[in-house]
Motif scaffolding. Structure first.
Motif, PDB file in Angstrom:
ATOM      1  N   LYS A 105       4.065   1.416  -1.645  1.00 27.96           N
ATOM      2  CA  LYS A 105       4.945   1.486  -2.814  1.00 27.96           C
ATOM      3  C   LYS A 105       4.224   1.472  -4.154  1.00 27.96           C
ATOM      4  O   LYS A 105       4.869   1.661  -5.184  1.00 27.96           O
ATOM      5  CB  LYS A 105       5.924   0.299  -2.788  1.00 27.96           C
ATOM      6  N   ASN A 106       2.923   1.242  -4.170  1.00 29.02           N
ATOM      7  CA  ASN A 106       2.248   0.994  -5.443  1.00 29.02           C
ATOM      8  C   ASN A 106       1.065   1.927  -5.674  1.00 29.02           C
ATOM      9  O   ASN A 106       0.539   2.535  -4.741  1.00 29.02           O
ATOM     10  CB  ASN A 106       1.758  -0.458  -5.499  1.00 29.02           C
ATOM     11  N   ARG A 107       0.622   1.995  -6.926  1.00 25.24           N
ATOM     12  CA  ARG A 107      -0.554   2.758  -7.280  1.00 25.24           C
ATOM     13  C   ARG A 107      -1.807   1.924  -6.977  1.00 25.24           C
ATOM     14  O   ARG A 107      -1.714   0.708  -6.783  1.00 25.24           O
ATOM     15  CB  ARG A 107      -0.520   3.150  -8.752  1.00 25.24           C
ATOM     16  N   PRO A 108      -2.978   2.554  -6.920  1.00 27.23           N
ATOM     17  CA  PRO A 108      -4.195   1.841  -6.492  1.00 27.23           C
ATOM     18  C   PRO A 108      -4.496   0.562  -7.256  1.00 27.23           C
ATOM     19  O   PRO A 108      -4.861  -0.450  -6.655  1.00 27.23           O
ATOM     20  CB  PRO A 108      -5.297   2.890  -6.699  1.00 27.23           C
ATOM     21  N   SER A 109      -4.342   0.573  -8.583  1.00 25.43           N
ATOM     22  CA  SER A 109      -4.674  -0.629  -9.354  1.00 25.43           C
ATOM     23  C   SER A 109      -3.755  -1.799  -8.996  1.00 25.43           C
ATOM     24  O   SER A 109      -4.195  -2.949  -8.893  1.00 25.43           O
ATOM     25  CB  SER A 109      -4.581  -0.341 -10.855  1.00 25.43           C
ATOM     26  N   THR A 110      -2.462  -1.503  -8.773  1.00 25.73           N
ATOM     27  CA  THR A 110      -1.513  -2.548  -8.394  1.00 25.73           C
ATOM     28  C   THR A 110      -1.791  -3.051  -6.983  1.00 25.73           C
ATOM     29  O   THR A 110      -1.691  -4.252  -6.708  1.00 25.73           O
ATOM     30  CB  THR A 110      -0.067  -2.021  -8.484  1.00 25.73           C
ATOM     31  N   SER A 112      -7.736   5.141 -13.594  1.00 26.92           N
ATOM     32  CA  SER A 112      -7.341   4.007 -12.767  1.00 26.92           C
ATOM     33  C   SER A 112      -8.334   3.778 -11.634  1.00 26.92           C
ATOM     34  O   SER A 112      -8.755   2.651 -11.374  1.00 26.92           O
ATOM     35  CB  SER A 112      -5.927   4.243 -12.207  1.00 26.92           C
ATOM     36  N   LYS A 113      -8.721   4.845 -10.969  1.00 32.23           N
ATOM     37  CA  LYS A 113      -9.659   4.726  -9.855  1.00 32.23           C
ATOM     38  C   LYS A 113     -11.020   4.228 -10.331  1.00 32.23           C
ATOM     39  O   LYS A 113     -11.623   3.329  -9.735  1.00 32.23           O
ATOM     40  CB  LYS A 113      -9.810   6.082  -9.156  1.00 32.23           C
ATOM     41  N   THR A 162     -10.888   0.579 -11.360  1.00 34.01           N
ATOM     42  CA  THR A 162     -10.777  -0.297 -10.193  1.00 34.01           C
ATOM     43  C   THR A 162     -12.148  -0.555  -9.569  1.00 34.01           C
ATOM     44  O   THR A 162     -12.461  -1.686  -9.177  1.00 34.01           O
ATOM     45  CB  THR A 162      -9.835   0.331  -9.152  1.00 34.01           C
ATOM     46  N   GLU A 192       0.811  -1.222   0.000  1.00 37.79           N
ATOM     47  CA  GLU A 192       0.000   0.000   0.000  1.00 37.79           C
ATOM     48  C   GLU A 192       0.841   1.268   0.000  1.00 37.79           C
ATOM     49  O   GLU A 192       0.331   2.349  -0.303  1.00 37.79           O
ATOM     50  CB  GLU A 192      -0.936  -0.001   1.219  1.00 37.79           C
TER      51      GLU A 192
END
Length: 417
Positions: free
Chosen positions: A122-127, A315-316, A319, A120
């Motif tokens: 290190k990554n963007r929401p989709s990842t 992306s949001k 998701t 949570e």
């Protein structure tokens, strides 16, 4: 005198029945440890206060040869300054344990900590969502109640093989996530060495992305878009039905659409088309229905949340729709008496909708050159004089192809609705 280690030499090391310590001639005091299990790690040996001491640097390949030498050099400098790196590491570990309390070492609890402290952050929401999904669907059900130190390379190989039997590409994703997870465990001193330090080959060979949504996935997608509503639900519907590029749809202006009469048309001006070529998109009645669902505002834009700028937050929004798709799929599984937790939807992107539409039109019998014309895509199917004089770009054929595709999607949305 010991020879300086090389990456090639390290990769060629074979485990034996006993633990091996192989010195690195490139840095006195540095050793690579080869466990009977095949796990590799780095350590240094030195003397402090007249007594022999050992300090574990870290696992290989999390610490490559250059990184191990750098870390070992730093530790040996500390020794020369009158500091004991092994004692200081033990002190740091004690402080960390006091801060974290008596943390559980069950795999499921360590995974939760990994998600909180690494995924949570290190990554963007989709990842983040994809990693969580993989953990809940593939890793926790197999290992959740086992102690983290009990996991072996053989366990990891079997898990990957089991996933690959049903979803080879997903097995690659699980493998990559497990590598990150166990390296993180080593970095936080939860494990001394990763059970995956000896490389496991990815089960699937991947080249370019070629995912297309199945008919069931299209049906779940449509339900999710209905739940989401305009503008993002409308954006996704139009991407699927028209097969145009994301930014061409997202930045469309109402004046580009001719909805009256019997020749409904969307004209994408050349300054907005990716290939800088004006593009005419016939609009089937099902597409008109989607456009008419979008509330009219004073904005010149078809899709907007601010009234002044094109829709964004792809992306949001994607998701949320993906999560709703999965919820609808699992609900159907439960209604059939199946285990909802066993339902998995492969990760997809907005660009996959364009690919899905192209594949769908081809499946319905549309010739490849007409599909290319519908996508405003130049791949060379039409060449020479034909390309010069064929300026009307198969307009009626495009209308027929897009109408057949829209009708197919509409039939899918009427099933189990």
């Amino acid at each position: 005198m010991a020879k300086a280690l090389t990456v090639k030499a390290i990769e060629a090391l074979k485990p034996q029945n006993v633990r091996q310590e192989i010195p690195d001639g490139g840095l006195s005091g540095l050793y690579i440890i080869v466990q009977p299990s095949g796990a590799l790690s780095w350590a240094i040996r030195y003397r402090f206060d007249g007594r022999p001491k050992k300090f574990t640097v870290g696992a290989y390949p999390a610490y490559g040869l250059a990184q191990a030498r750098e870390a070992a050099s730093k530790a040996l400098r500390e020794v020369s300054e009158g500091r004991d790196p092994a004692t200081e590491k033990m002190l740091r570990r004690t402080i960390q344990k006091e801060e974290e309390g008596a943390a559980s070492k069950l795999v499921k609890d360590v995974l939760d900590d990994f998600v909180k402290r690494h995924v949570e952050v290190k990554n963007r929401p989709s990842t983040i969502n994809e990693n969580k999904r993989i953990i809940e669907a593939y890793i926790k059900p197999k290992w959740g109640n086992r102690h983290i130190a009990s996991i072996t390379r053989a366990d990891a190989s079997k898990l990957i093989d089991d996933v690959a039997a049903r979803a080879p590409v997903m097995a690659n994703r699980v493998l990559a996530l497990l590598r990150k997870f166990f390296n993180w465990c080593v970095d936080r001193d939860i494990l001394d060495a990763s059970p995956m330090s000896k490389r496991i080959q990815p089960p699937a060979q991947e080249t370019s992305r070629d995912h297309i949504l199945t008919d069931d996935e299209i049906r779940w997608l449509w339900k999710a878009c209905n739940k989401q509503g305009p503008p993002f639900g409308s954006l996704v519907k139009l991407l699927l039905l028209t097969a145009q590029r994301r930014n061409e749809v997202a930045k469309a202006k109402r004046k580009e659409f001719s909805l009256a009469g019997n020749d409904q048309l969307w004209t994408i001006p050349k300054h907005r088309a990716k290939n800088k070529k004006e593009h005419f998109v016939p609009l089937p009645s099902f597409v008109i229905e989607v456009i008419e669902e979008i509330p009219e505002t004073e904005s010149a834009l078809l899709l907007t949340t601010t009234g002044t700028t094109p829709i964004s937050g792809f992306s949001k929004g994607k998701t949320v729709i993906a999560a709703d798709m999965l919820a609808f799929a699992r609900l159907e599984a439960a209604e059939r008496g199946e285990d909802p937790a066993g339902v998995i939807i492969e990760r997809w992107t907005l660009h996959d909708l364009r690919r899905t539409a192209a594949s769908g039109m081809a499946r319905l019998g549309t010739p490849v050159h007409v599909v290319e014309a519908a996508l405003n895509h130049r791949s060379g199917a039409i060449k020479g004089v034909s390309r010069v004089y064929n300026r009307y770009e198969y307009f009626e054929e495009k209308r027929e192809a897009l109408t057949a595709w829209a009708d197919h999607v509409k039939q899918l949305t009427l099933v189990k609705d």
